[in-house]
Each structure stands twice: as structure tokens, then as C-alpha cells.
Enzyme design. Structure first.
Site, PDB file in Angstrom:
ATOM      1  N   ARG A 262       0.819  -1.216   0.000  1.00 38.18           N
ATOM      2  CA  ARG A 262       0.000   0.000   0.000  1.00 38.18           C
ATOM      3  C   ARG A 262       0.856   1.272   0.000  1.00 38.18           C
ATOM      4  O   ARG A 262       0.633   2.189  -0.778  1.00 38.18           O
ATOM      5  CB  ARG A 262      -0.928  -0.017   1.223  1.00 38.18           C
ATOM      6  CG  ARG A 262      -1.971   1.094   1.203  1.00 38.18           C
ATOM      7  CD  ARG A 262      -2.929   0.985   2.382  1.00 38.18           C
ATOM      8  NE  ARG A 262      -3.529  -0.338   2.461  1.00 38.18           N
ATOM      9  CZ  ARG A 262      -4.560  -0.757   1.728  1.00 38.18           C
ATOM     10  NH1 ARG A 262      -5.119   0.054   0.862  1.00 38.18           N
ATOM     11  NH2 ARG A 262      -5.024  -1.981   1.858  1.00 38.18           N
TER      12      ARG A 262
ATOM     13  N   HIS B 188     -19.610   8.405  -0.009  1.00 39.71           N
ATOM     14  CA  HIS B 188     -20.017   7.081   0.460  1.00 39.71           C
ATOM     15  C   HIS B 188     -21.542   6.994   0.364  1.00 39.71           C
ATOM     16  O   HIS B 188     -22.247   7.924   0.764  1.00 39.71           O
ATOM     17  CB  HIS B 188     -19.550   6.871   1.904  1.00 39.71           C
ATOM     18  CG  HIS B 188     -19.855   5.492   2.390  1.00 39.71           C
ATOM     19  ND1 HIS B 188     -19.141   4.384   1.963  1.00 39.71           N
ATOM     20  CD2 HIS B 188     -20.804   5.034   3.233  1.00 39.71           C
ATOM     21  CE1 HIS B 188     -19.655   3.305   2.518  1.00 39.71           C
ATOM     22  NE2 HIS B 188     -20.661   3.669   3.298  1.00 39.71           N
TER      23      HIS B 188
ATOM     24  N   GLU C 286     -25.909  11.356  -4.907  1.00 39.03           N
ATOM     25  CA  GLU C 286     -24.442  11.458  -4.823  1.00 39.03           C
ATOM     26  C   GLU C 286     -23.929  12.500  -5.807  1.00 39.03           C
ATOM     27  O   GLU C 286     -23.052  13.313  -5.487  1.00 39.03           O
ATOM     28  CB  GLU C 286     -23.783  10.110  -5.141  1.00 39.03           C
ATOM     29  CG  GLU C 286     -24.017   9.038  -4.098  1.00 39.03           C
ATOM     30  CD  GLU C 286     -23.250   7.760  -4.428  1.00 39.03           C
ATOM     31  OE1 GLU C 286     -22.076   7.842  -4.827  1.00 39.03           O
ATOM     32  OE2 GLU C 286     -23.834   6.666  -4.289  1.00 39.03           O
TER      33      GLU C 286
HETATM   34  C1  GAR Z   1     -20.586   5.172  -5.586  1.00 40.46           C
HETATM   35  O1  GAR Z   1     -21.864   4.723  -5.186  1.00 40.46           O
HETATM   36  C2  GAR Z   1     -19.768   5.572  -4.373  1.00 40.46           C
HETATM   37  O2  GAR Z   1     -20.520   6.197  -3.368  1.00 40.46           O
HETATM   38  C3  GAR Z   1     -19.257   4.230  -3.915  1.00 40.46           C
HETATM   39  O3  GAR Z   1     -18.895   3.571  -5.100  1.00 40.46           O
HETATM   40  C4  GAR Z   1     -19.759   4.011  -6.147  1.00 40.46           C
HETATM   41  C5  GAR Z   1     -18.903   4.455  -7.310  1.00 40.46           C
HETATM   42  O4  GAR Z   1     -19.703   4.766  -8.407  1.00 40.46           O
HETATM   43  N1  GAR Z   1     -18.145   4.369  -3.020  1.00 40.46           N
HETATM   44  C6  GAR Z   1     -17.990   3.631  -1.928  1.00 40.46           C
HETATM   45  O5  GAR Z   1     -18.733   2.730  -1.598  1.00 40.46           O
HETATM   46  C7  GAR Z   1     -16.765   3.990  -1.100  1.00 40.46           C
HETATM   47  N2  GAR Z   1     -16.846   3.423   0.207  1.00 40.46           N
HETATM   48  P1  GAR Z   1     -19.141   5.618  -9.613  1.00 40.46           P
HETATM   49  O6  GAR Z   1     -17.852   4.913 -10.075  1.00 40.46           O
HETATM   50  O7  GAR Z   1     -20.205   5.529 -10.657  1.00 40.46           O
HETATM   51  O8  GAR Z   1     -18.877   7.013  -9.143  1.00 40.46           O
END
Ligand code: GAR
Length: 205
Positions: free
Chosen positions: A71, A115, A180
Site C-alpha cells: 500500500r 459514500h 451522490e
Molecule cells: C458510488 O456509489 C460511491 O458512493 C461508492 O462507489 C460508487 C462508485 O460509483 N463508493 C464507496 O462505496 C466507497 N466506500 P461511480 O464509479 O459511478 O462514481
């Protein structure tokens, strides 16, 4: 002095389809995020659809495959790339990877994450399904500053929606995703304005 500030340079980190990244890019294009530009889009997954979308938009991109790497070593490469592109604010947009403490320390209170739950409920993977299975009546999303703990830092914006009787986990996820896209733009606008303070865990305008 002209009074015109240089644009705030965003670094977008993503691992997958990139719809949050595209929503941010569209907000910039449409003039909803004035004084903000995308400096670079970085992915840890070479095949990420979001990365391809960034290339099609003509944005600078970089790939640092994380699989099989330590990492701290992987993150050092990403940090160097972000600094080389003079990134001032980092947006994790579906970046499915924990950041090392060194990464967080390199950009204190300058890393945002989105999130798909109303934190602190349902951190971790598949938050929407966790929320649906739990039987919550209100769901939503959170954009927060990143600290060294998972889905934990200071909250900037939350958007809530009711869970409908007709929902399943998929339809709920879709409706959260629409929130989001609004929440990330709202958050970047607030942070870019510089008109806020962080008091303890509180984001105060
Ligand atoms: C989104 O729903 C975001 O909130 C989630 O991954 C998806 C990505 O979608 N992130 C997490 O769960 C982080 N813990 P996208 O690639 O279409 O933006």
C-alpha cells in the site's frame, strides 16, 4: 492585482464506472463549479470505465495498478503524480482502496470521499444493500474529508431520501446515486469557496 484566483486543481481517484467523476466534470462544464478544474484522473484499475471516459474528455490520466503492491509504495506513486499535477483537492470517486496514513498526511483536510450511506451508518462495502437489508426508512449519501479511518472523517454534505415500499436494493442504489451526483458538486463548491472552518468533527460555514 486582478482579484481573479487561479482555478482550484482537482485530482480525481476512481476504480470503476466513474459516474461521480462524470457528474463533477459536467458541473464544471456547465458552469456550476466556477474556479475549479480537473488536473488529473488517476485509477488503480487499468480497465476502469471512468478512466476511459476521462481520456475521451481529453483530461490527463494516470494508472497505478495496485494489485499485488504494498500500500505505502503504491500510494507514494499516486502522491507523486498528484503533486506533479499541482493537485490541491483530491476527490475519491468510487476509489475502492484504503489510503495509507502517509497519503492522508500528505494532503491534510484536502481529500474528499463519497459514500453511499448516511454515515456513520453502514460504512464499508455495499452500503446501499446493507441499509436496505437493515430496513432503514431513510437512506442517502455522505461526502466527507478523509482521515486515517474507514468512511470516518468530518462530514461536509449529506443528502437523504426516503426508502420507498416499491424499492429493492438496486432501485435504492440508483436513487442514492442521483443524490451522490448532486452532493459531490455541492461539497466541492463549499470547499472551493474556502468559507468554512472545521471545529472538531463539525464543518461550519
Ligand atoms: C458510488 O456509489 C460511491 O458512493 C461508492 O462507489 C460508487 C462508485 O460509483 N463508493 C464507496 O462505496 C466507497 N466506500 P461511480 O464509479 O459511478 O462514481
Amino acid at each position: 492585482m486582478s482579484g481573479v484566483r487561479d482555478p482550484l486543481r482537482l485530482g480525481i481517484l476512481l476504480s470503476g464506472r466513474g459516474s461521480n467523476f462524470l457528474a463533477i466534470a459536467e458541473s464544471i462544464r456547465a458552469g456550476r463549479l466556477k474556479g475549479v478544474e480537473i488536473a488529473v484522473v488517476v485509477s488503480n484499475v487499468a480497465e476502469a470505465a471512468g478512466l476511459q471516459a476521462a481520456r475521451e474528455l481529453g483530461l490527463p490520466t494516470a494508472v497505478f495498478v495496485s494489485m499485488g503492491r504494498k500500500r505505502a509504495e503504491h500510494d507514494a506513486d499516486v502522491i507523486d503524480c498528484l503533486k506533479a499535477h499541482s493537485v490541491e483537492l483530491i476527490c475519491l470517486a468510487g476509489y475502492m482502496r484504503l489510503l495509507s496514513p502517509e497519503f492522508v498526511a500528505a494532503f491534510p483536510n484536502r481529500i474528499l470521499n463519497i459514500h453511499p450511506s448516511l454515515l456513520p451508518a453502514f460504512p464499508g462495502l455495499e452500503a446501499q444493500t446493507q441499509a436496505f437489508d437493515y430496513g432503514v426508512q431513510v437512506a442517502g449519501c455522505t461526502v466527507h474529508f478523509v482521515d486515517e479511518h474507514l468512511d470516518h472523517g468530518v462530514i461536509v454534505v449529506q443528502r437523504a431520501i426516503p426508502v420507498l415500499e416499491s424499492d429493492d436494493a438496486h432501485s435504492l442504489s440508483e436513487r442514492i446515486l442521483a443524490e451522490e451526483h448532486l452532493a459531490y458538486t455541492e461539497t466541492i463548491a463549499r470547499v472551493a469557496s474556502g468559507e468554512y472552518e472545521i471545529r472538531g468533527r463539525r464543518f461550519v460555514k
